[in-house]
Design a protein around this motif. Structure first.
Motif, PDB file in Angstrom:
ATOM      1  N   PHE A   1      57.435 -23.769  45.805  1.00  0.00           N
ATOM      2  CA  PHE A   1      57.128 -22.389  45.419  1.00  0.00           C
ATOM      3  C   PHE A   1      55.735 -22.238  44.808  1.00  0.00           C
ATOM      4  O   PHE A   1      55.277 -21.125  44.572  1.00  0.00           O
ATOM      5  CB  PHE A   1      58.183 -21.879  44.432  1.00  0.00           C
ATOM      6  CG  PHE A   1      59.566 -21.859  45.003  1.00  0.00           C
ATOM      7  CD1 PHE A   1      59.923 -20.923  45.959  1.00  0.00           C
ATOM      8  CD2 PHE A   1      60.511 -22.793  44.612  1.00  0.00           C
ATOM      9  CE1 PHE A   1      61.194 -20.905  46.510  1.00  0.00           C
ATOM     10  CE2 PHE A   1      61.785 -22.794  45.150  1.00  0.00           C
ATOM     11  CZ  PHE A   1      62.138 -21.833  46.101  1.00  0.00           C
ATOM     12  N   VAL A   2      55.060 -23.371  44.573  1.00  0.00           N
ATOM     13  CA  VAL A   2      53.709 -23.323  44.017  1.00  0.00           C
ATOM     14  C   VAL A   2      52.685 -22.990  45.094  1.00  0.00           C
ATOM     15  O   VAL A   2      51.849 -22.101  44.917  1.00  0.00           O
ATOM     16  CB  VAL A   2      53.346 -24.663  43.340  1.00  0.00           C
ATOM     17  CG1 VAL A   2      51.880 -24.676  42.929  1.00  0.00           C
ATOM     18  CG2 VAL A   2      54.231 -24.908  42.131  1.00  0.00           C
ATOM     19  N   ALA A   3      52.724 -23.708  46.213  1.00  0.00           N
ATOM     20  CA  ALA A   3      51.709 -23.542  47.245  1.00  0.00           C
ATOM     21  C   ALA A   3      52.283 -23.219  48.626  1.00  0.00           C
ATOM     22  O   ALA A   3      51.784 -22.343  49.327  1.00  0.00           O
ATOM     23  CB  ALA A   3      50.850 -24.802  47.334  1.00  0.00           C
ATOM     24  N   TYR A   4      53.347 -23.940  49.012  1.00  0.00           N
ATOM     25  CA  TYR A   4      53.884 -23.756  50.361  1.00  0.00           C
ATOM     26  C   TYR A   4      54.410 -22.343  50.583  1.00  0.00           C
ATOM     27  O   TYR A   4      54.080 -21.701  51.589  1.00  0.00           O
ATOM     28  CB  TYR A   4      55.003 -24.779  50.608  1.00  0.00           C
ATOM     29  CG  TYR A   4      55.603 -24.699  51.995  1.00  0.00           C
ATOM     30  CD1 TYR A   4      54.887 -25.155  53.105  1.00  0.00           C
ATOM     31  CD2 TYR A   4      56.880 -24.168  52.198  1.00  0.00           C
ATOM     32  CE1 TYR A   4      55.429 -25.083  54.378  1.00  0.00           C
ATOM     33  CE2 TYR A   4      57.424 -24.091  53.469  1.00  0.00           C
ATOM     34  CZ  TYR A   4      56.698 -24.547  54.559  1.00  0.00           C
ATOM     35  OH  TYR A   4      57.227 -24.465  55.824  1.00  0.00           O
ATOM     36  N   VAL A   5      55.203 -21.862  49.649  1.00  0.00           N
ATOM     37  CA  VAL A   5      55.779 -20.515  49.802  1.00  0.00           C
ATOM     38  C   VAL A   5      54.703 -19.425  49.797  1.00  0.00           C
ATOM     39  O   VAL A   5      54.714 -18.552  50.676  1.00  0.00           O
ATOM     40  CB  VAL A   5      56.854 -20.247  48.721  1.00  0.00           C
ATOM     41  CG1 VAL A   5      57.204 -18.761  48.664  1.00  0.00           C
ATOM     42  CG2 VAL A   5      58.101 -21.074  49.015  1.00  0.00           C
ATOM     43  N   PRO A   6      53.750 -19.408  48.843  1.00  0.00           N
ATOM     44  CA  PRO A   6      52.696 -18.390  48.915  1.00  0.00           C
ATOM     45  C   PRO A   6      51.919 -18.429  50.224  1.00  0.00           C
ATOM     46  O   PRO A   6      51.556 -17.376  50.764  1.00  0.00           O
ATOM     47  CB  PRO A   6      51.794 -18.747  47.725  1.00  0.00           C
ATOM     48  CG  PRO A   6      52.702 -19.395  46.748  1.00  0.00           C
ATOM     49  CD  PRO A   6      53.648 -20.195  47.587  1.00  0.00           C
ATOM     50  N   THR A   7      51.687 -19.646  50.742  1.00  0.00           N
ATOM     51  CA  THR A   7      50.961 -19.762  52.009  1.00  0.00           C
ATOM     52  C   THR A   7      51.773 -19.193  53.161  1.00  0.00           C
ATOM     53  O   THR A   7      51.252 -18.455  54.010  1.00  0.00           O
ATOM     54  CB  THR A   7      50.617 -21.238  52.298  1.00  0.00           C
ATOM     55  OG1 THR A   7      49.829 -21.763  51.225  1.00  0.00           O
ATOM     56  CG2 THR A   7      49.840 -21.373  53.587  1.00  0.00           C
ATOM     57  N   ARG A   8      53.084 -19.499  53.200  1.00  0.00           N
ATOM     58  CA  ARG A   8      53.935 -18.988  54.269  1.00  0.00           C
ATOM     59  C   ARG A   8      54.148 -17.471  54.141  1.00  0.00           C
ATOM     60  O   ARG A   8      54.236 -16.768  55.151  1.00  0.00           O
ATOM     61  CB  ARG A   8      55.287 -19.715  54.274  1.00  0.00           C
ATOM     62  CG  ARG A   8      55.220 -21.195  54.625  1.00  0.00           C
ATOM     63  CD  ARG A   8      54.543 -21.444  55.971  1.00  0.00           C
ATOM     64  NE  ARG A   8      55.228 -20.801  57.062  1.00  0.00           N
ATOM     65  CZ  ARG A   8      55.916 -21.441  58.008  1.00  0.00           C
ATOM     66  NH1 ARG A   8      56.024 -22.758  57.957  1.00  0.00           N
ATOM     67  NH2 ARG A   8      56.492 -20.791  58.989  1.00  0.00           N
ATOM     68  N   VAL A   9      54.228 -16.979  52.918  1.00  0.00           N
ATOM     69  CA  VAL A   9      54.333 -15.528  52.716  1.00  0.00           C
ATOM     70  C   VAL A   9      53.057 -14.854  53.202  1.00  0.00           C
ATOM     71  O   VAL A   9      53.088 -13.779  53.806  1.00  0.00           O
ATOM     72  CB  VAL A   9      54.600 -15.199  51.237  1.00  0.00           C
ATOM     73  CG1 VAL A   9      54.470 -13.693  50.985  1.00  0.00           C
ATOM     74  CG2 VAL A   9      55.990 -15.672  50.823  1.00  0.00           C
ATOM     75  N   PHE A  10      51.913 -15.479  52.941  1.00  0.00           N
ATOM     76  CA  PHE A  10      50.626 -14.970  53.424  1.00  0.00           C
ATOM     77  C   PHE A  10      50.653 -14.864  54.948  1.00  0.00           C
ATOM     78  O   PHE A  10      50.204 -13.864  55.526  1.00  0.00           O
ATOM     79  CB  PHE A  10      49.510 -15.911  52.964  1.00  0.00           C
ATOM     80  CG  PHE A  10      48.119 -15.383  53.163  1.00  0.00           C
ATOM     81  CD1 PHE A  10      47.550 -15.303  54.424  1.00  0.00           C
ATOM     82  CD2 PHE A  10      47.369 -14.984  52.075  1.00  0.00           C
ATOM     83  CE1 PHE A  10      46.269 -14.822  54.608  1.00  0.00           C
ATOM     84  CE2 PHE A  10      46.081 -14.495  52.238  1.00  0.00           C
ATOM     85  CZ  PHE A  10      45.525 -14.420  53.509  1.00  0.00           C
ATOM     86  N   ILE A  11      51.183 -15.911  55.597  1.00  0.00           N
ATOM     87  CA  ILE A  11      51.269 -15.928  57.055  1.00  0.00           C
ATOM     88  C   ILE A  11      52.270 -14.908  57.569  1.00  0.00           C
ATOM     89  O   ILE A  11      52.091 -14.297  58.623  1.00  0.00           O
ATOM     90  CB  ILE A  11      51.637 -17.343  57.544  1.00  0.00           C
ATOM     91  CG1 ILE A  11      50.509 -18.332  57.192  1.00  0.00           C
ATOM     92  CG2 ILE A  11      51.926 -17.362  59.038  1.00  0.00           C
ATOM     93  CD1 ILE A  11      50.843 -19.789  57.444  1.00  0.00           C
ATOM     94  N   GLY A  12      53.367 -14.710  56.802  1.00  0.00           N
ATOM     95  CA  GLY A  12      54.352 -13.699  57.176  1.00  0.00           C
ATOM     96  C   GLY A  12      55.688 -14.240  57.614  1.00  0.00           C
ATOM     97  O   GLY A  12      56.559 -13.478  58.051  1.00  0.00           O
ATOM     98  N   SER A  13      55.900 -15.556  57.502  1.00  0.00           N
ATOM     99  CA  SER A  13      57.185 -16.152  57.897  1.00  0.00           C
ATOM    100  C   SER A  13      57.436 -17.387  57.049  1.00  0.00           C
ATOM    101  O   SER A  13      56.498 -18.009  56.538  1.00  0.00           O
ATOM    102  CB  SER A  13      57.190 -16.529  59.379  1.00  0.00           C
ATOM    103  OG  SER A  13      56.218 -17.514  59.645  1.00  0.00           O
ATOM    104  N   TYR A  14      58.718 -17.754  56.917  1.00  0.00           N
ATOM    105  CA  TYR A  14      59.074 -18.932  56.130  1.00  0.00           C
ATOM    106  C   TYR A  14      60.103 -19.759  56.882  1.00  0.00           C
ATOM    107  O   TYR A  14      61.072 -19.241  57.414  1.00  0.00           O
ATOM    108  CB  TYR A  14      59.653 -18.530  54.772  1.00  0.00           C
ATOM    109  CG  TYR A  14      60.206 -19.705  53.998  1.00  0.00           C
ATOM    110  CD1 TYR A  14      59.383 -20.469  53.188  1.00  0.00           C
ATOM    111  CD2 TYR A  14      61.558 -20.063  54.098  1.00  0.00           C
ATOM    112  CE1 TYR A  14      59.883 -21.567  52.489  1.00  0.00           C
ATOM    113  CE2 TYR A  14      62.064 -21.154  53.403  1.00  0.00           C
ATOM    114  CZ  TYR A  14      61.223 -21.905  52.600  1.00  0.00           C
ATOM    115  OH  TYR A  14      61.717 -22.984  51.924  1.00  0.00           O
TER     116      TYR A  14
END
Length: 284
Positions: free
Chosen positions: A228-241
């Motif tokens: 939730f520190v880096a991976y999730v913000p990056t995937r949210v930025f991209i638009g999918s998880y």
């Protein structure tokens, strides 16, 4: 009754004034040494260039230049690292080092006499520090990645991205602060700190996308707070998880991120309660 109604408002106002004063003082303090921050402008792009060389070689060796690796094309892989790098400029934190230094030197004793908790004070300092980094580090690197490296740095959903990065900002601070609290038990913590930071970055997806790990490791990482520190913000930025074969909507994963922040705050409170009893003020 009227006085009791205004009391919560006065407490909130007091905390906001502390935040404003501390963040502004930190901003001015670091602004005098902004060249120290400016050096990191070169670190991110150079590291990204290395990623370009590495992943071009990997995709070429696997004959996958036009196909995918763990569900990511070459362009998507490079976009992931570009986004993760720019987000790191916003959420970077050194609370662990600062707290451990105060404990080791005994200077932490001065904060025990202050009417504000050190944790809140350190968080306010981080806000001031990152506000300065916003225009010294983030904006120049963002423009460089956008126009020179041609990385798509337009978030799929701006609102959810800002919320996710903000939660990652808080979570990064809480995790690092908990690392700093170990200084109450250990005299020398630098080795443990460095080892834990490497583990944190690896499990957070800052070094490689978490989807590149074997399935059983992905399942473990799914239940750890580091994603939730880096991976999730990056995937949210991209638009999918997606992780461990689990695909979640952006609102759902951001909600999980908020829960992780609450859990980490409770962990901090527990460690603080246990650690503060160990402080003796040696070196003060």
């Amino acid at each position: 009754m009227i006085g009791s109604e205004h009391k919560p408002k006065s407490i909130i106002l007091k905390q906001l004034n502390i935040l404003k004063a501390t963040a502004l003082a930190t901003y001015k303090d670091w602004a005098a040494y902004r060249s120290h921050l400016a050096v990191s402008i070169f670190v991110g792009p150079v590291t990204f260039l290395v990623q370009i060389f590495i992943w071009n070689a990997v995709y070429s060796a696997e004959n996958r230049l036009d196909s995918t690796l763990s569900g990511l094309t070459l362009n998507q892989m490079l976009a992931y690292f570009g986004i993760a790098t720019t987000i790191n400029y916003l959420i970077y934190d050194s609370a662990d080092w600062d707290l451990q230094t105060l404990i080791r030197t005994g200077n932490f004793i001065t904060f025990m006499l202050r009417p504000v908790s050190h944790c809140y004070f350190a968080f306010c300092e981080k806000i001031g520090h990152r506000l300065l980094a916003l225009w010294v580090e983030f904006i120049p690197v963002y423009l460089l990645f956008l126009f020179v490296f041609k990385i798509n740095l337009i978030p799929a959903n701006l609102v959810w991205t800002l919320i996710s990065i903000s939660l990652g900002f808080v979570l990064m601070f809480l995790i690092n602060y908990c690392i700093g609290i170990t200084g109450f038990w250990l005299t020398k913590t630098e080795g443990l700190r460095r080892a834990f930071l490497v583990l944190r970055d690896l499990c957070a997806g800052a070094l490689v996308p978490l989807t590149l790990f074997p399935d059983f490791i992905q399942k473990i990482l799914f239940f750890l707070p580091f994603q939730f520190v880096a991976y999730v913000p990056t995937r949210v930025f991209i638009g999918s998880y997606e992780l461990a074969g689990i695909s979640l909507s952006v609102p759902c994963v951001v909600g999980m991120q908020a829960v992780a922040v609450v859990v980490m705050f409770l962990v901090y409170k527990l460690l603080w309660y246990l650690g503060i009893k160990k402080f003796t003020g040696v070196g003060a």
